[in-house]
Scaffold this active site. Structure first.
Site, PDB file in Angstrom:
ATOM      1  N   CYS A  57       0.803  -1.226   0.000  1.00  0.00           N
ATOM      2  CA  CYS A  57       0.000   0.000   0.000  1.00  0.00           C
ATOM      3  C   CYS A  57       0.835   1.275   0.000  1.00  0.00           C
ATOM      4  CB  CYS A  57      -0.933   0.012   1.200  1.00  0.00           C
ATOM      5  SG  CYS A  57      -0.092   0.207   2.784  1.00  0.00           S
ATOM      6  N   CYS A  62      -1.054  -1.791   5.584  1.00  0.00           N
ATOM      7  CA  CYS A  62      -1.303  -3.216   5.346  1.00  0.00           C
ATOM      8  C   CYS A  62      -0.280  -4.129   5.987  1.00  0.00           C
ATOM      9  CB  CYS A  62      -1.371  -3.499   3.847  1.00  0.00           C
ATOM     10  SG  CYS A  62       0.241  -3.525   3.028  1.00  0.00           S
ATOM     11  N   CYS A  87       7.767   0.714   4.069  1.00  0.00           N
ATOM     12  CA  CYS A  87       7.264   1.596   3.008  1.00  0.00           C
ATOM     13  C   CYS A  87       7.224   3.056   3.453  1.00  0.00           C
ATOM     14  CB  CYS A  87       5.874   1.161   2.551  1.00  0.00           C
ATOM     15  SG  CYS A  87       4.591   1.443   3.781  1.00  0.00           S
ATOM     16  N   ASN A 281       7.839   9.957  10.133  1.00  0.00           N
ATOM     17  CA  ASN A 281       7.499  10.109   8.710  1.00  0.00           C
ATOM     18  C   ASN A 281       6.140   9.485   8.370  1.00  0.00           C
ATOM     19  OD1 ASN A 281       8.336  11.123   6.142  1.00  0.00           O
ATOM     20  ND2 ASN A 281       8.676   9.025   5.449  1.00  0.00           N
ATOM     21  N   VAL A 284       4.382  12.863   7.078  1.00  0.00           N
ATOM     22  CA  VAL A 284       5.109  13.520   5.984  1.00  0.00           C
ATOM     23  C   VAL A 284       5.265  12.545   4.806  1.00  0.00           C
ATOM     24  CG1 VAL A 284       7.278  14.620   5.337  1.00  0.00           C
ATOM     25  CG2 VAL A 284       6.287  15.063   7.583  1.00  0.00           C
ATOM     26  N   GLY A 369       4.893  14.257  19.282  1.00  0.00           N
ATOM     27  CA  GLY A 369       4.962  15.606  18.711  1.00  0.00           C
ATOM     28  C   GLY A 369       4.448  15.628  17.278  1.00  0.00           C
ATOM     29  N   ASN A 371       2.086  13.829  16.084  1.00  0.00           N
ATOM     30  CA  ASN A 371       0.623  13.809  16.104  1.00  0.00           C
ATOM     31  C   ASN A 371       0.069  15.197  16.421  1.00  0.00           C
ATOM     32  OD1 ASN A 371      -2.182  12.961  17.742  1.00  0.00           O
ATOM     33  ND2 ASN A 371      -1.702  11.799  15.900  1.00  0.00           N
ATOM     34  N   ASP A 380      -6.215  11.589  17.249  1.00  0.00           N
ATOM     35  CA  ASP A 380      -6.826  10.939  18.407  1.00  0.00           C
ATOM     36  C   ASP A 380      -6.286  11.445  19.725  1.00  0.00           C
ATOM     37  OD1 ASP A 380      -8.624   9.238  17.164  1.00  0.00           O
ATOM     38  OD2 ASP A 380      -6.984   7.946  16.536  1.00  0.00           O
ATOM     39  N   GLU A 826      -9.247 -10.997 -13.318  1.00  0.00           N
ATOM     40  CA  GLU A 826      -9.812 -11.863 -14.359  1.00  0.00           C
ATOM     41  C   GLU A 826      -9.846 -11.134 -15.695  1.00  0.00           C
ATOM     42  OE1 GLU A 826     -13.481 -13.787 -13.319  1.00  0.00           O
ATOM     43  OE2 GLU A 826     -13.973 -14.266 -15.387  1.00  0.00           O
ATOM     44  N   ARG A 904     -25.980 -14.114 -13.214  1.00  0.00           N
ATOM     45  CA  ARG A 904     -25.780 -14.929 -12.016  1.00  0.00           C
ATOM     46  C   ARG A 904     -26.612 -14.386 -10.846  1.00  0.00           C
ATOM     47  NH1 ARG A 904     -22.542 -19.060  -9.934  1.00  0.00           N
ATOM     48  NH2 ARG A 904     -21.625 -19.465 -11.965  1.00  0.00           N
ATOM     49  N   GLU A1285     -16.017 -19.640  -4.207  1.00  0.00           N
ATOM     50  CA  GLU A1285     -16.989 -18.560  -4.048  1.00  0.00           C
ATOM     51  C   GLU A1285     -18.143 -18.865  -3.090  1.00  0.00           C
ATOM     52  OE1 GLU A1285     -17.393 -16.462  -8.253  1.00  0.00           O
ATOM     53  OE2 GLU A1285     -17.254 -18.636  -8.393  1.00  0.00           O
TER      54      GLU A1285
HETATM   55  C1  LIG Z   1      -1.333   3.880   8.816  1.00  0.00           C
HETATM   56  C2  LIG Z   1      -1.469   5.100   9.672  1.00  0.00           C
HETATM   57  C3  LIG Z   1      -2.356   5.073  10.717  1.00  0.00           C
HETATM   58  C4  LIG Z   1      -2.537   6.196  11.506  1.00  0.00           C
HETATM   59  N1  LIG Z   1      -3.431   6.130  12.511  1.00  0.00           N
HETATM   60  C5  LIG Z   1      -3.653   7.207  13.274  1.00  0.00           C
HETATM   61  C6  LIG Z   1      -4.599   7.167  14.318  1.00  0.00           C
HETATM   62  O1  LIG Z   1      -5.229   6.139  14.582  1.00  0.00           O
HETATM   63  N2  LIG Z   1      -4.823   8.286  15.012  1.00  0.00           N
HETATM   64  C7  LIG Z   1      -4.141   9.431  14.764  1.00  0.00           C
HETATM   65  O2  LIG Z   1      -4.360  10.409  15.448  1.00  0.00           O
HETATM   66  N3  LIG Z   1      -3.202   9.498  13.804  1.00  0.00           N
HETATM   67  C8  LIG Z   1      -2.955   8.423  13.058  1.00  0.00           C
HETATM   68  N4  LIG Z   1      -2.007   8.474  12.055  1.00  0.00           N
HETATM   69  C9  LIG Z   1      -1.286   9.724  11.824  1.00  0.00           C
HETATM   70  C10 LIG Z   1       0.175   9.723  12.331  1.00  0.00           C
HETATM   71  O3  LIG Z   1       0.675   8.445  12.539  1.00  0.00           O
HETATM   72  C11 LIG Z   1       0.364  10.422  13.622  1.00  0.00           C
HETATM   73  O4  LIG Z   1      -0.082  11.723  13.486  1.00  0.00           O
HETATM   74  C12 LIG Z   1       1.800  10.379  14.139  1.00  0.00           C
HETATM   75  O5  LIG Z   1       1.792  10.668  15.493  1.00  0.00           O
HETATM   76  C13 LIG Z   1       2.730  11.321  13.416  1.00  0.00           C
HETATM   77  O6  LIG Z   1       4.016  11.190  13.961  1.00  0.00           O
HETATM   78  P1  LIG Z   1       5.337  11.108  13.078  1.00  0.00           P
HETATM   79  O7  LIG Z   1       6.475  11.117  13.994  1.00  0.00           O
HETATM   80  O8  LIG Z   1       5.294   9.960  12.163  1.00  0.00           O
HETATM   81  O9  LIG Z   1       5.210  12.438  12.259  1.00  0.00           O
HETATM   82  P2  LIG Z   1       6.012  12.973  11.020  1.00  0.00           P
HETATM   83  O10 LIG Z   1       5.378  12.505   9.775  1.00  0.00           O
HETATM   84  O11 LIG Z   1       7.451  12.694  11.164  1.00  0.00           O
HETATM   85  O12 LIG Z   1       5.698  14.507  11.220  1.00  0.00           O
HETATM   86  C14 LIG Z   1       4.399  14.981  11.254  1.00  0.00           C
HETATM   87  C15 LIG Z   1       4.352  16.493  11.345  1.00  0.00           C
HETATM   88  O13 LIG Z   1       4.786  16.918  12.626  1.00  0.00           O
HETATM   89  C16 LIG Z   1       5.817  17.877  12.502  1.00  0.00           C
HETATM   90  N5  LIG Z   1       6.700  17.727  13.655  1.00  0.00           N
HETATM   91  C17 LIG Z   1       7.174  16.571  14.166  1.00  0.00           C
HETATM   92  N6  LIG Z   1       7.894  16.827  15.279  1.00  0.00           N
HETATM   93  C18 LIG Z   1       7.868  18.149  15.463  1.00  0.00           C
HETATM   94  C19 LIG Z   1       8.406  19.019  16.431  1.00  0.00           C
HETATM   95  N7  LIG Z   1       9.124  18.552  17.442  1.00  0.00           N
HETATM   96  N8  LIG Z   1       8.192  20.335  16.310  1.00  0.00           N
HETATM   97  C20 LIG Z   1       7.465  20.820  15.280  1.00  0.00           C
HETATM   98  N9  LIG Z   1       6.915  20.048  14.330  1.00  0.00           N
HETATM   99  C21 LIG Z   1       7.127  18.746  14.424  1.00  0.00           C
HETATM  100  C22 LIG Z   1       6.444  17.537  11.179  1.00  0.00           C
HETATM  101  O14 LIG Z   1       7.159  18.595  10.636  1.00  0.00           O
HETATM  102  C23 LIG Z   1       5.242  17.178  10.353  1.00  0.00           C
HETATM  103  O15 LIG Z   1       4.604  18.312   9.872  1.00  0.00           O
HETATM  104  C24 LIG Z   1      -1.798   7.367  11.254  1.00  0.00           C
HETATM  105  C25 LIG Z   1      -0.883   7.380  10.197  1.00  0.00           C
HETATM  106  C26 LIG Z   1      -0.714   6.270   9.424  1.00  0.00           C
HETATM  107  C27 LIG Z   1       0.267   6.310   8.310  1.00  0.00           C
HETATM  108  S1  FES Z   2       3.194  -1.534   2.075  1.00  0.00           S
HETATM  109 FE1  FES Z   2       1.390  -1.515   3.234  1.00  0.00          FE
HETATM  110  S2  FES Z   2       2.150  -0.944   5.167  1.00  0.00           S
HETATM  111 FE2  FES Z   2       3.842  -0.756   3.902  1.00  0.00          FE
END
Ligand SMILES: Cc1cc2nc3c(=O)[nH]c(=O)nc-3n(C[C@H](O)[C@H](O)[C@H](O)COP(=O)(O)OP(=O)(O)OC[C@H]3O[C@@H](n4cnc5c(N)ncnc54)[C@H](O)[C@@H]3O)c2cc1C
Ligand code: FES
Ligand code: FES
Length: 1353
Positions: A57, A62, A87, A281, A284, A369, A371, A380, A826, A904, A1285
């Site tokens: 994905c 996934c 990924c 990430n 981002v 941070g 989030n 959340d 298919e 069908r 099926e």
């Molecule tokens: C599959 C999937 C499921 C998810 N499920 C949920 C969920 O259930 N609930 C939910 O709320 N979110 C969910 N998320 C969103 C995400 O995972 C969260 O928001 C996560 O906490 C982001 O953290 P990160 O470190 O990966 O952020 P990054 O992608 O690294 O950064 C996110 C943002 O925060 C900024 N940032 C990070 N640190 C700082 C800092 N110290 N100062 C200033 N800016 C900063 C970055 O510049 C960027 O803009 C999901 C995402 C994915 C991909």
């Molecule tokens: S390819 Fe689906 S979680 Fe990474």
């Protein structure tokens, strides 16, 4: 290639960027040109050739890409092992990390790891595409905890999806790692452990059923020896202890800087105020991949001590902004354990949110941070932080400031008060005090790993020793572009007592304050508004309960919660599932070499578990290979005015743009009718219509350039929904009718007549492996070799030949295996293969394209949405006399297979009921959606779903139990269907009786009634549903198959047949058939692939008929060989197989034979309603019990019992796998999966983030599958039956159990009689149907008075 594997220390920094040092599977890798935009997944697959890790994905949804990342953490002075989504992990974030992939832990050639062995042997790998990811999630768990609990295992798999198995076998297999081992814990059946039972019969309520017998033998499993695992590289340990300097990785478009101190970070932020901070990430990465955003400078602060620290203060705990959610959870859990209850109310609320926050892989890297700073309206954690008034410390070079998280912190959609040069340093989460109560709630379509619809944090403080409100903070996500506070409501409730009157007022106030415009983004407007109130009601009850208890301790008496309301306060707790599988053992005396009827493992399962099994995109790249990216329409219906490729062609690596003009042969294509284009010419008829393609040196370059192609359109009005098609009479010809008896007379004779409607939503196939094609031009005579992930090798061959303008004999199509198909590959797979072939022909080089998940979902269509309108005449006792039903399917922008699908549906319109007077009419709606197509069941489930709707309505109107009405109307042996086919070997009655017995139906029904009397806000429901499914392609010519068997002089056998392997175990079954027929062990027989140059003119692997058809063809080929060998056997009766083969060879006997089979006596004519459409029928019955939460619309699948007639099973393990997998896919179809389209035909649901297939947590807590014994089927190979099926529809038992529970909820509001419930029964539909005083406060807007965000297609 700039990768080297070395042992020397990394060299000095280069002005052009630093070296990235990491270990992969114990080997040191030095990457000199680390590309910040490259993910770990691409690095592993493309640079290191480690293709075991899969791409499903690219958005963390996934788990197919799961690997283990190990890191030495100097702050914690320990090595941490985490499952991570490759990924999303930027390769640059892995400096000084050790990565372990599925290849690193074991291989078939060397030694498989117990984690790989157990999933394979427990039958937990079908197509195998999800398997490496699941293996690695389990492996990472075991590296941290060698004897996990079942809860640990379930938590570890929250971020993994499987579309094939239905999850049960995976959990069963891995249960053997827990302390309880492989035992069912006494939960299975009364006679205890599923691993020790013998092969005897049991009698349940007088019915004889087979007893439990294992599908595998866990005593064969290798023990887990944690001391044998790969060690963390000592070099990384010492490197981790050294202080690093600032690292820079310079990419094509992005500069990645990794500072090591806070000062360095603040300096950098001052220098590059627009720079993006990246920790996990997980946000981002999504923005860059899917929103096409570019961040030229990235700052990675993951290693800065202050941002990773955890400090305890008087007021709470301060978490550095880079602390991961996993760490946050661990620290708060420990605190909850040791602190007094009243101090940890907020901590518990955060933990509750984290329980349902993404999957483990995401939580392991995502930062708290991240989030906060993403500032998502559906975050959340932010509502909790806001309601708890958490303190945020912001910092820049200029200094620090501390803010309270309140409604001023978020200034707009994804915006905060932070200044460009500022960063978030930390967050303080406070302790709570006595008299303070806090709750958090999250409502999402699926419980596990899903984003919120509405999420909230609620905080109340009482005046000491009273129930008078001193302070109240209600914070909601999902109700505005930012997280908000219900300030007016809170203000007006301060000073009030926590009583029923406060509740009433709070609800009215919230209804006024928490409003949404009817066309608000995200849709579900009425539901979201209702949720704000319903969730407050849950909070109210929760607090009332705690308050009553706390004040009682002080001798103060306040009103407590009514006993029948208590279940509304209970937090969802998952229970470890238990299961039973019943099947008939092979007769005593069957030779041990004869594997037919035995539960042997899928022959590729071990390779799939080790990552050695090759899928299309795992084929190593050709040296001169190019990559293709599609250019698709953004409009549903428009003329193409111009296509401008100037910018795209100027981008790095771009070689060519392919358009309709490049199609050398015919641009018209289609599997049945040629009514669509290979590449759009002048006009587009859906969003996702393929207009062209870019071919470039890398996939990234091709994809970037494809986004730079500019198309201008002249828009036309689209037809998107079935309703719009009906209004515009936009239908394909012909309109089909199937009729028997005198319907008008039937209505006249009926006591009552009722009418109703039902809409059944479409479904995305969501095979884990997306469509993939590699086309290799051979340079002579127009020859081309295609490696394709397709169910239809021959169709691919012929359509490619047509587009290229060459004879089909020049095209070879090869299929090794697919990562799932389900009908989606298919016919629709040809749209990609044809474009790739056209490109390869033009550029004269190999061209490859594996679609990204979002593209695949956009262009390839899915299951047809159906709308059914019915009129039923019935007697007082529930006997149905007459039925008139009209089906409308949303066929999309081309015919594809829609006619056969509608036929069908009509063939299944009566499901299993004998309706004397019946008329069904089917219209295929021509709309501006991507063409819908085959999907497991092929229209049958939609046809039967409507049947069960009118059956339920009849029972409700007659006030009779639904199961009685169903039984009364059910077919009997020898009855005749509306298409005049006599039901022979009819077994539904036996399946029904066995299912009633297995499920203890009457006892369960009494228990459900009792439960419903005692619970106001949760209700249970029960339903038992039969199914009858016709086996054969209804297009007669497709009921043929071929096989080719070569015997080599060493006695080994190469078997080829017309079917493709997509996880269903077809090749395994064919080897079983050949093995029995030839009388040799299956180990001597090998299948390499399916190809058009070995067995020509094959039918698609579809219609559940592939084992029947190919099995007979294989049998015939083997028989021919046996006849040829017979003289040598006779001459040397004591000789071996090898002796006979050799003798025959030296005697110049042909040791290669082909086989052919066509199903006899088929051919149905709609005009005359005569002839047989089906060879035979498959039957089954399922009983399900569910529990719904009337306030949120969530439901729990409590129990399901399935009895399925698969004839004499060729392989009970594979057949049970098909039953369970199909059932869970049906659970997705009928309760969860919802495709959402804008009124303009734009598909919103383009990945696992928004489109939810069932996850591990959705399987019924108790699941029994029984294969009907003593039911040989004389119409198919070795008396077996088709199974792919037919069981899917049995998931309707879950849907109708939900409807039963809703009926109980509605009766509390005085509502009785039939009501409409469309499929899927999502939380939104369930909640809206459970009408009560809260729903009344949020009436829906008048339809037509607004443009909705999404429409029902
Ligand atoms: C599959 C999937 C499921 C998810 N499920 C949920 C969920 O259930 N609930 C939910 O709320 N979110 C969910 N998320 C969103 C995400 O995972 C969260 O928001 C996560 O906490 C982001 O953290 P990160 O470190 O990966 O952020 P990054 O992608 O690294 O950064 C996110 C943002 O925060 C900024 N940032 C990070 N640190 C700082 C800092 N110290 N100062 C200033 N800016 C900063 C970055 O510049 C960027 O803009 C999901 C995402 C994915 C991909
Ligand atoms: S390819 Fe689906 S979680 Fe990474
Ligand atoms: S086996 Fe899990 S997706 Fe196919």
């Amino acid at each position: 290639m700039s990768v080297s594997v070395e042992n020397k220390k990394s060299s000095a920094p280069d002005p052009n960027g630093d070296e990235l040092v990491l270990f992969v599977n114990g080997k040191k890798i030095i990457e000199r040109n680390a590309e910040p935009e490259m993910t770990l997944l691409t690095f592993l697959r493309r640079k290191l050739g480690l293709t075991g890790t899969k791409l499903g994905c690219a958005e963390g949804g996934c788990g197919a890409c799961t690997v283990m990342v190990s890191k030495f953490h100097p702050h914690q002075n320990r090595v941490l092992h985490h499952a991570v989504n490759a990924c999303l992990a930027p390769i640059c974030s892995l400096h000084h990390c050790a990565v372990t992939t599925v290849e690193g832990i074991g291989s078939v050639a060397r030694k498989v790891h117990p984690v790989q062995e157990r999933i394979a042997k427990a039958h937990g790998s079908q197509c195998g595409f999800c398997t490496p990811g699941i293996v690695m999630s389990m492996y990472a768990l075991l590296r941290n905890k060698s004897i996990p609990t079942m809860h640990d295992i379930e938590e570890a798999f929250q971020g993994n999806l499987c579309r094939c198995t239905g999850y049960r076998p995976i959990l069963e297999g891995y249960k053997t790692f827990t302390k309880a081992g492989g035992c069912c814990g006494g939960k299975g059946r009364e006679n205890g452990c599923c691993m020790t039972n013998g092969h005897k019969e049991e009698h349940v309520n007088g019915t004889s059923i087979p007893s439990v017998q294992p599908l595998y033998d866990p005593s064969e499993f290798m023990p887990l020896d944690p001391t044998q695992e790969i060690i963390f590289p000592p070099e990384l340990m010492s490197l981790g202890k050294q202080t690093e300097r600032v690292l820079r990785f310079v990419g094509e478009r992005v500069l990645w800087i990794q500072p090591n101190t806070l000062d360095e970070l603040l300096d950098l932020k001052a220098t590059y105020p627009a720079a993006k901070l990246v920790v996990g990430n997980t946000e981002v990465g999504i923005e860059m991949k899917f929103k096409n955003l570019l961040y030229p400078v990235i700052l990675a602060p993951a290693h800065i001590p202050e941002l990773n620290s955890v400090e305890y203060t008087e007021d709470g705990i301060v978490f550095g902004a880079s602390c991961t959610l996993t760490l946050l959870g661990e620290v708060l859990s420990a605190e909850v354990e040791k602190c007094p209850r009243h101090e940890t109310e907020v901590f518990k609320a955060v933990l509750e949110q984290l329980r349902w926050f993404a999957g483990k892989q995401i939580r392991n890297v995502a930062a708290v941070g991240g989030n906060i700073m993403t500032a998502s309206p559906i975050s959340d954690l932010n509502p909790v932080f806001m309601a708890a008034a958490c303190k945020l410390t912001l910092m820049s070079k200029g200094g620090k400031r501390v803010l309270q998280m309140d409604d001023k912190f978020f200034t707009g959609y994804r915006k905060t008060v932070l200044k460009p040069e500022e960063i978030l340093l930390s967050i303080e989460i406070p302790f709570t005090r006595k008299g303070q109560y806090f709750s958090a709630f999250k409502q999402s379509p699926r419980r596990e790993d899903d984003i919120s619809i509405v999420t909230c944090g609620m905080n109340v403080v009482f005046q000491e020793g009273s129930n008078t409100v001193k302070d109240l903070q209600l914070s909601y996500g999902g109700m505005a572009p930012v997280t908000i506070l219900a300030k007016d409501t809170s203000k007006k409730l301060i000073g009030r007592q926590w009583t029923e009157e406060l509740l009433q007022e709070a609800c009215s106030l919230l209804a006024d304050e928490m409003t949404l415009a009817p066309s608000a983004p995200g849709g579900m407007v009425t539901y979201r508004c209702t949720l704000t109130i319903s969730l407050f009601f849950k909070f109210f009850l929760t607090v009332q309960q705690k308050l009553a208890q706390d004040l009682k301790e002080k001798g103060i008496c306040v009103e407590d919660v009514r006993p029948d309301y208590i279940s509304a306060t209970e937090i969802f707790q998952s229970e470890t599932p238990s299961s039973v599988q019943l099947y008939q053992a092979v007769p005593p005396g069957q030779s041990s070499d004869d594997v037919v009827g035995r539960p042997i493992m899928h022959l590729s399962a071990l390779k799939q578990a080790t990552g050695e099994a090759m899928y299309c995109d795992d084929i190593p790249c050709y040296e001169n290979e190019l990559h293709l990216a599609l250019v698709t329409s953004t409009k549903a219906h428009a003329y193409i005015k111009s296509i401008d490729v100037t910018d795209a062609m100027a981008m790095p690596g771009v070689v060519s743009f392919i358009s309709a003009e490049d199609v050398a042969g015919s641009n018209m294509t289609g599997p049945a009718v040629c009514d669509e284009t290979v590449l759009a010419d002048k006009m587009v008829t859906c969003v996702g219509h393929i207009v062209g393609a870019i071919v470039a040196d890398t996939q990234a370059h091709a994809q970037r350039a494809s986004k730079a192609v500019k198309i201008s359109y002249e828009e036309l009005k689209p037809v998107v929904t079935i309703q719009e098609a009906i209004e515009n009479e936009s239908f394909y010809e012909p309109v089909r009718t199937l009729q028997r008896g005198d319907v008008a007379q039937g209505f006249r004779e009926s006591d009552h007549i009722l009418q109703g409607e039902m809409h059944i939503g479409g479904q995305e196939h969501f095979y884990l492996e997306t469509n993939c094609t590699l086309a290799v031009p051979k340079g002579e005579d127009g020859e081309m070799e295609l490696f394709v992930s397709t169910q239809s090798a021959s169709k691919t061959q012929s359509l490619v030949a047509k587009a290229l303008g060459v004879p089909a004999s020049r095209i070879v199509c090869r299929v090794k295996r697919m990562g799932g198909g389900f009908g989606g590959k298919e016919s629709r797979s040809t749209i990609l293969s044809t474009v790739v072939a056209v490109a390869a022909q033009k550029v004269k080089r190999p061209v490859r394209c594996m679609l990204d998940r979002d593209e695949d979902m956009l262009v390839s269509g899915g299951r047809h949405p159906f709308f059914g309108r019915y009129k039923v005449g019935y007697m007082k006792n529930g006997r149905v006399k007459a039925l008139e039903v009209t089906y409308y399917s949303n066929a999309g922008n081309s015919m594809d297979l829609s006619l056969s699908i509608m036929e069908r549906a009509l063939f299944h319109m009566e499901n299993s009921y004998n309706i004397p007077n019946i008329r069904g009419t089917g219209y295929m709606c021509k709309t501006n959606l991507p063409s819908n197509t085959a999907f497991r069941g092929f229209g049958g489930p939609q046809g039967m779903m409507v049947a069960e709707s009118w059956m339920t309505d009849v029972a409700l109107s007659c006030r009779l139990p639904a199961e009685e009405v169903r039984k009364l109307n059910m077919y009997k042996q020898g009855d005749v269907t509306p298409f005049n086919q006599v039901l022979e070997q009819f077994t539904i009655d036996r399946c029904w009786e066995e299912c009633v017995a297995l499920s203890n139906f009457s006892q369960r029904k009494a228990a459900v009634d009792q439960y419903n009397k005692q619970h106001r806000w949760t209700k249970r429901g029960l339903a038992i549903i039969p199914t009858k499914f016709g086996i054969s392609f209804t297009a007669v010519f497709l009921n043929q198959a071929g096989a080719l068997v070569h015997v080599y002089t060493d006695g080994s056998v190469l078997l080829t047949h017309g079917g493709t392997e997509m996880g269903q175990g077809l090749h395994t079954k064919m080897v079983q058939v050949a093995s029995r027929t030839l009388g040799i062990p299956s180990s001597k027989i090998h299948i390499t692939e399916t190809s058009t140059n070995t067995v020509p003119n094959t039918s698609p692997t579809a219609a559940s008929a592939s084992s029947d058809l190919n099995g007979m063809a294989v049998y015939n080929a083997c028989q021919t060989l046996l006849q040829r060998l017979e003289p040598y056997k006779t001459k040397n009766p004591k000789g071996s197989w090898e002796d006979w083969v050799k003798a025959a060879y030296f005697d110049r006997v042909n040791l290669s034979a082909n086989g052919f089979y066509k199903t006899p006596d088929l051919g149905y004519d709609f005009e005359t309603n005569s002839g047989r459409p089906f060879n035979y029928f498959s039957y089954g019955v399922a009983c399900s019990e569910v529990e719904i939460d009337c306030l949120t619309g969530s439901h729990k699948n409590l129990r399901t019992f399935i009895v399925m007639d698969v004839g004499k099973s060729l392989n009970p393990a594979l057949d049970i796998g098909q039953v369970e997998g199909a059932f869970m896919q049906g659970v997705g179809l009928f309760t969860l999966e919802e495709l959402r389209y804008s009124p303009q035909g734009y598909l919103y649901t383009r990945g696992p983030g928004m489109y939810k297939i069932p996850a591990f947590g959705d399987i019924p807590t108790e699941l029994s599958v029984s294969l009907l014994r003593d039911a040989p089927n004389e119409k198919a190979i070795f008396s077996s039956k088709a199974v792919g099926e037919p069981p899917l529809f049995l998931a309707a038992s879950v849907f109708y159990a939900i409807k039963d529970a809703i009926t109980a909820a509605r009766s509390e509001s005085g509502l009785t009689g039939p009501f409409r419930l469309d499929s899927p029964a999502t939380p939104e539909r369930i909640r809206n149907a459970c009408e009560d005083s809260f729903t009344k406060l949020c009436p829906p807007a008048e339809p037509g008075s607004f443009t909705p965000w999404a429409v029902q297609a």
